[in-house]
Design an enzyme around this catalytic site. Sequence first.
Site, PDB file in Angstrom:
ATOM      1  N   ASP A  43       0.830  -1.193   0.000  1.00  0.00           N
ATOM      2  CA  ASP A  43       0.000   0.000   0.000  1.00  0.00           C
ATOM      3  C   ASP A  43       0.875   1.258   0.000  1.00  0.00           C
ATOM      4  O   ASP A  43       1.930   1.293   0.637  1.00  0.00           O
ATOM      5  CB  ASP A  43      -0.896  -0.014   1.240  1.00  0.00           C
ATOM      6  CG  ASP A  43      -1.940   1.068   1.228  1.00  0.00           C
ATOM      7  OD1 ASP A  43      -2.775   1.063   0.315  1.00  0.00           O
ATOM      8  OD2 ASP A  43      -1.923   1.915   2.142  1.00  0.00           O
ATOM      9  N   GLU A  46       1.213  -0.514  -5.127  1.00  0.00           N
ATOM     10  CA  GLU A  46      -0.022   0.232  -5.361  1.00  0.00           C
ATOM     11  C   GLU A  46       0.368   1.681  -5.595  1.00  0.00           C
ATOM     12  O   GLU A  46       0.698   2.420  -4.681  1.00  0.00           O
ATOM     13  CB  GLU A  46      -0.958   0.131  -4.151  1.00  0.00           C
ATOM     14  CG  GLU A  46      -2.287   0.860  -4.349  1.00  0.00           C
ATOM     15  CD  GLU A  46      -2.501   2.019  -3.385  1.00  0.00           C
ATOM     16  OE1 GLU A  46      -3.560   2.667  -3.473  1.00  0.00           O
ATOM     17  OE2 GLU A  46      -1.616   2.293  -2.558  1.00  0.00           O
ATOM     18  N   ASP A  95     -10.888   0.971  -3.929  1.00  0.00           N
ATOM     19  CA  ASP A  95     -10.619   2.405  -3.960  1.00  0.00           C
ATOM     20  C   ASP A  95     -11.258   3.110  -5.149  1.00  0.00           C
ATOM     21  O   ASP A  95     -10.963   4.282  -5.398  1.00  0.00           O
ATOM     22  CB  ASP A  95      -9.107   2.655  -4.012  1.00  0.00           C
ATOM     23  CG  ASP A  95      -8.420   2.372  -2.682  1.00  0.00           C
ATOM     24  OD1 ASP A  95      -9.045   2.595  -1.632  1.00  0.00           O
ATOM     25  OD2 ASP A  95      -7.262   1.926  -2.692  1.00  0.00           O
TER      26      ASP A  95
END
Length: 616
Positions: A296, A325, A393
């Site tokens: 992340d 990401e 997301d």
Amino acid sequence: MKFLAFPAVLLVASATGALAFASKPDPKAWQDQAVWYQIFPERFRNGDPSNDPVRDSIGGKEWLPASWQVRAWTSDWYARDAWEQAKSDNFYWTVSDRRYGGDIQGIIDKLDYLRDLGINAIYLNPVFWSGSHHKYDTFSFHHVDPWFGPDPQGDLAIIAKETEDPATWQWTSADKLFLEMLKQARERGIRVIIDGVFNHAGLGFFAFEDVRKNGQASRFKDWFIVEAWDDPATPDNEFRWRGWHGIKELPEFAETAPDGQGDLVPGVKDYLLAVTRRWMAPDGDASRGVDGWRLDVAWMVPNNFWREWNALVHEINPSAYTVTEIWKDAHTVTLDGRFDATMNYEGFAMPVKGWIFDTALKPSEFTAWLDRTRATWPAPTALRLQNLLDSHDTPRAGSAAFDGRAGKNYKKPHEFDLAVGAKVSPQNNPEYRWQKPDQRAWKLVRMAALLQMTYVGTPFIYYGGEAGMWGANDPDCRKPMVWDDLSYDPEFMGPNGQRVGPHEVKFDRDLHGFFRAAISLRRNTPALNTGDFRWLSTDDAANTLAFERFEGNARVIVVFNRSENVQTVRLAAPDGWPDAAVNADFVSDGGSAVLRRVGGELLTEMPPLTGAVFIP
């Protein structure tokens, strides 16, 4: 289903710009054939209601009414329980406090479903202990959330006896169940990677709690970016710290030098490396560990750390997959940090939405975008990029297609997906089409999914995409999974409390069948995994395009018609293509198409909003 093993490959550029592949031994060959399925654990399946979260397990519980309770899995998404109405009259101010009870047992219970769907790789959103539904505000990286396992209270008692020293760490019941899940997935030919959030933690993180309690006397005082310490001589608490994106609930880990030029500070670094060893080789056995990591906000962690971390990961397991990401240009961090791939937002999700869902891009602009981004990746990386349409997301693909009307002019790359301004959610945009998508939208989703299965890179499905789930940007994209053995309340309520619908909510068997067949096509056609690639036709006026995948003597032609009308697609016949007419092996709308040779050309009549795959 028999799982096929294909040879590893190397991608090279020919003089004509086509992508070519050559054999090369590679322990990571499985990554080229992966079909990914993303699971948001709290919303996937409640396999054990006895471990459902309680009010005390929720971050910010002091703000929750005493009447708080677990939300019914099959309830109307925008309808609100009594405790939500008591806390606020705004849906978006209470929805993050909901819990539905998804857990590790629920994932185990549905592994056969996933195997039958045809996927062979799972990406799990964070499973570590946290006070939120999303688990990105971690309390402990070395333990699975107690409420994902069978004995939450017993697990908390174990955790309370530990320190940051790995020698004190025990295996909780949730940890053990997670390892059992890995074992059962592996037995079904499914690999599992997990989410690592190495930029920040949560307010309940053990080290941060100690800093808040003991101030500058804490042995963890250097772990975080403290902006001001409390002055005990004043009545106020002046303690301030830096949170990710200014969010104080997500205290950032400290670095040895500013602007990513250093490393994570020694204490944090040692802890995260120990965590990595724990989950990759439980009790020293790499055969029982995870198959890799998704990292992340990877660009917010120093690459000096990533290089050392990736070296450790691949030393423990040479076949491990690590993926960043990063929404925009992901090259610097991904390549310099020694990662295997990135979630392909910029090079796939954004342009696909720009052409198929929004029509902001012409076919020539779309293909140029794909060429530009694909060509910048080294050979192995290009094959292993995660080609996603949606995630936790973004708006779900069905909603993106339904809302993607012409004239929006989403010309900037980030505007196709990012939650910028008021474009992608009814939370701030009353014109956003959050309702159940129509059949036209689902035809567009099928087109996009077929492109996932046939283009260079690995297909990536967000849980429920195959079941017909829809939803705007976070939080509406995080609804509980729609299962075929459950009966769901229709959606009668809208996000602003207005009565609408009803919109029927149920498992879409036809769409599921499409995904199952498309995945089978991908996995049973080697050229779609590791074959060469080249465009055959791009027609802006007709809004069509075609490309070829080929490997050895195997040839596959893929044709798309994004227009609202039937179109005749003409393309030059590739070398080795047969003279006889070829019926489509797969058509996204379930119909038929035929590719006929006329001299040196191939012609096919393509129905509107359709993709087709031809294999001679």
